[in-house]
Scaffold this active site. Sequence first.
Site, PDB file in Angstrom:
ATOM      1  N   THR A 185      -1.167   0.742 -10.196  1.00 21.98           N
ATOM      2  CA  THR A 185      -2.443   0.166  -9.789  1.00 21.98           C
ATOM      3  C   THR A 185      -3.251   1.108  -8.891  1.00 21.98           C
ATOM      4  OG1 THR A 185      -3.522  -1.879  -9.074  1.00 21.98           O
ATOM      5  CG2 THR A 185      -1.625  -1.126  -7.769  1.00 21.98           C
ATOM      6  N   ARG A 202       0.462   3.813  -3.149  1.00 20.59           N
ATOM      7  CA  ARG A 202      -0.183   5.096  -2.861  1.00 20.59           C
ATOM      8  C   ARG A 202       0.838   6.221  -2.712  1.00 20.59           C
ATOM      9  NH1 ARG A 202      -5.896   3.752   0.047  1.00 20.59           N
ATOM     10  NH2 ARG A 202      -5.806   1.521  -0.215  1.00 20.59           N
ATOM     11  N   ASP A 242      -4.540  -9.622  -8.058  1.00 22.72           N
ATOM     12  CA  ASP A 242      -4.781  -8.738  -9.206  1.00 22.72           C
ATOM     13  C   ASP A 242      -3.582  -8.006  -9.798  1.00 22.72           C
ATOM     14  OD1 ASP A 242      -4.729  -7.348  -6.800  1.00 22.72           O
ATOM     15  OD2 ASP A 242      -6.744  -6.551  -6.961  1.00 22.72           O
ATOM     16  N   GLU A 259     -12.149  -0.239 -10.235  1.00 19.18           N
ATOM     17  CA  GLU A 259     -11.716  -1.160 -11.301  1.00 19.18           C
ATOM     18  C   GLU A 259     -12.628  -1.162 -12.521  1.00 19.18           C
ATOM     19  OE1 GLU A 259     -12.030  -2.056  -8.078  1.00 19.18           O
ATOM     20  OE2 GLU A 259      -9.903  -1.913  -7.580  1.00 19.18           O
ATOM     21  N   GLU A 295       0.831  -1.213   0.000  1.00 19.78           N
ATOM     22  CA  GLU A 295       0.000   0.000   0.000  1.00 19.78           C
ATOM     23  C   GLU A 295       0.862   1.260   0.000  1.00 19.78           C
ATOM     24  OE1 GLU A 295      -3.129   0.046  -0.468  1.00 19.78           O
ATOM     25  OE2 GLU A 295      -3.954  -1.861   0.228  1.00 19.78           O
TER      26      GLU A 295
END
Length: 596
Positions: free
Chosen positions: A587, A186, A318, A497, A182
């Site tokens: 992502t 981010r 994913d 998504e 994360e």
Amino acid sequence: MALPFSRRWTLFLTLTVIFLLFLYQVHIYRPSRQPPTPIKPYKPAPQSTDGSFHWENRVTHYPLESLTPLPTERPKTLPRVQHEFSTELGPDRELRLQRRQDVKDAFTRCWQSYRVKAWMLDELSPISGAGRNSFGGWAATLVDSLDTLWIMDLRDEFHEATHSSMVLNFSTSTDNTVNIFETTIRYLGGFLAAHDLSGDAGLLHKAVEVGEMLLVAFDTPNHMPITRWEWQKAANGERQTAPDWMLVSELGSLSVEFTRLSQLTGDHRWYDAIQRITSLFDEQQQKTKIPGLWPVVVNPRDQDLTADTTFTLGGMSDSLYEYFPKEYALLGGVEPTYQKLYEQSVSAAIKHLFFRPMVPLDEDILMSGDARANNEGSSVVVEPRAQHLTCFAGGMLALGGRLFSNEEHVSLGQKITKGCIWAYENMPAGVMPEIAHLVPCQSKQNCTWSTDLWTAAVMERTGDVPSNKNADEIIVQKRVPPGYTDIDDRRYILRPEAIESVFILYRVTGDNAYREAAWKMFTAIQNITQTEYGNAAISDITAIGADGLPPKDDRMESFWLAETLKYFYLIFSDPELVSLDEYVLNTEAHPLRRPF
Ligand SMILES: *[C@@H]1O[C@H](CO)[C@@H](O)[C@H](O)[C@H]1NC(C)=O
Ligand SMILES: *[C@@H]1O[C@H](CO)[C@@H](O)[C@H](O)[C@H]1NC(C)=O
Ligand SMILES: *[C@@H]1O[C@H](CO)[C@@H](O)[C@H](O)[C@H]1NC(C)=O
């Protein structure tokens, strides 16, 4: 024999043209599409001398014996990703700009609340108007939103936020355990993209600060990272070992951010760190229970990615798959391993994960389910489970299809994206749930709706049905629309998504139907998620509260501003804004500059 003068000229010119074509082919001479950005050598920020703690000064227990540097080959000119758009008509433009303004207004409302109510905290709580720290306490929403502010032309807000981000302290955290994945997608992705768009040098310094911290999580005997990382122990100088249990997406989705950081700084340590991980995925790709794919859980301590038996393109896996074509593009196509990783994993997904759901109007759509292999890997059971998270796969296939000139992948990408559009449009509030089950057809070619088959499937999934209840009552009680057999997780947490793939498919195909689908999604989401201060996650999109709307949770994750609203804004923008031929989006939807 002497040629006449004019023939000699023709021959000379022909040979010259052939020679130039040859040079072009072997990349000796190629005019660049745009003037190249001057590559200034990276100058590190001066270290403060106040004796404060810096990660780069921590003693390394397991120094590297060798280091894989970034490839030095000249980037290739890769096949075009975006459709060649023609000029748009006046009325179309007006409508599109009006819609884009509505998206921008939704963003601005949330941003203003964050600024007033939760400034420098990780998240705004959109119902109570409070704030919370949920991602390390480094102002996740602020950092995640920097590039959206830039893209939406909110330049004063961008400069204010950039300025404020300079004091964020990555030597300490509000969490005991730092989530490396994360933090990478981010914070590192957020700083890198904001730097790539604006050229602000301070933002690159912050990216390096985050990157120095992240590298400490790789200081293990085999240089595999600890993705749930106890940073205080590391700061105290303790020795660490990679765990024997890890989610595969957390191990496999660090590549584009680490690569971009090495490209921008000329410091190869980050690229080296992810290269070791890529080699492991490469070596073991055909050794898993479903060759081509890797299971959800892997063991980095023993460097074994083969033992587990559950497979999906959804949660916990994913972005591992998503990053193969993106990393290939970011490296300018000079690292063929990523093409192999992409192609072999997609082949296995087509065979074992994609299914065609039986739906009332027989739409030719696909969804990506889960698969479970037995221990010997000799049989595979497919679970027709549709996760909102798998909706990214449509965009991945369209991008991969273009980059590797594979039309079948583009077409599959369209069907998966249409599957998500179907899932939105066939829920009562127009928004897809987090996880649902459907009826898979035996054949992807022939899939004819049958109400009897559907009700039987609903009953089968329900298990023990009280004898006084018939199928119609069960369907009403479970609140499942036709086609769905179960809704396993009824939340909608402002996820991106579906619009992500709708956006990519629009840019790849130029089909206006995707813009129309996007507008329907946007109005449906706005309708049910708006609060006084921003937008809130929905706890059950099939329920109706006293206000006539589904019940809300007091959460607005930073990806709402970083991803969901950015994609909605970009689909209604000029296709040259953040062109997919110039950027790859990580992502978390942070655009990173591709080489050219
Ligand atoms: C950042 O936090 C570390 C560890 O608590 C501290 O030593 C340092 O002084 C802080 N730096 C700044 C600029 O506040
Ligand atoms: C908003 O959502 C509610 C609840 O699902 C629905 O009844 C209503 O028709 C929606 N309104 C619009 C304008 O979409
Ligand atoms: C399609 O499937 C239906 C139901 O399974 C079957 O009755 C029909 O014969 C099939 N048609 C073709 C062309 O295979």
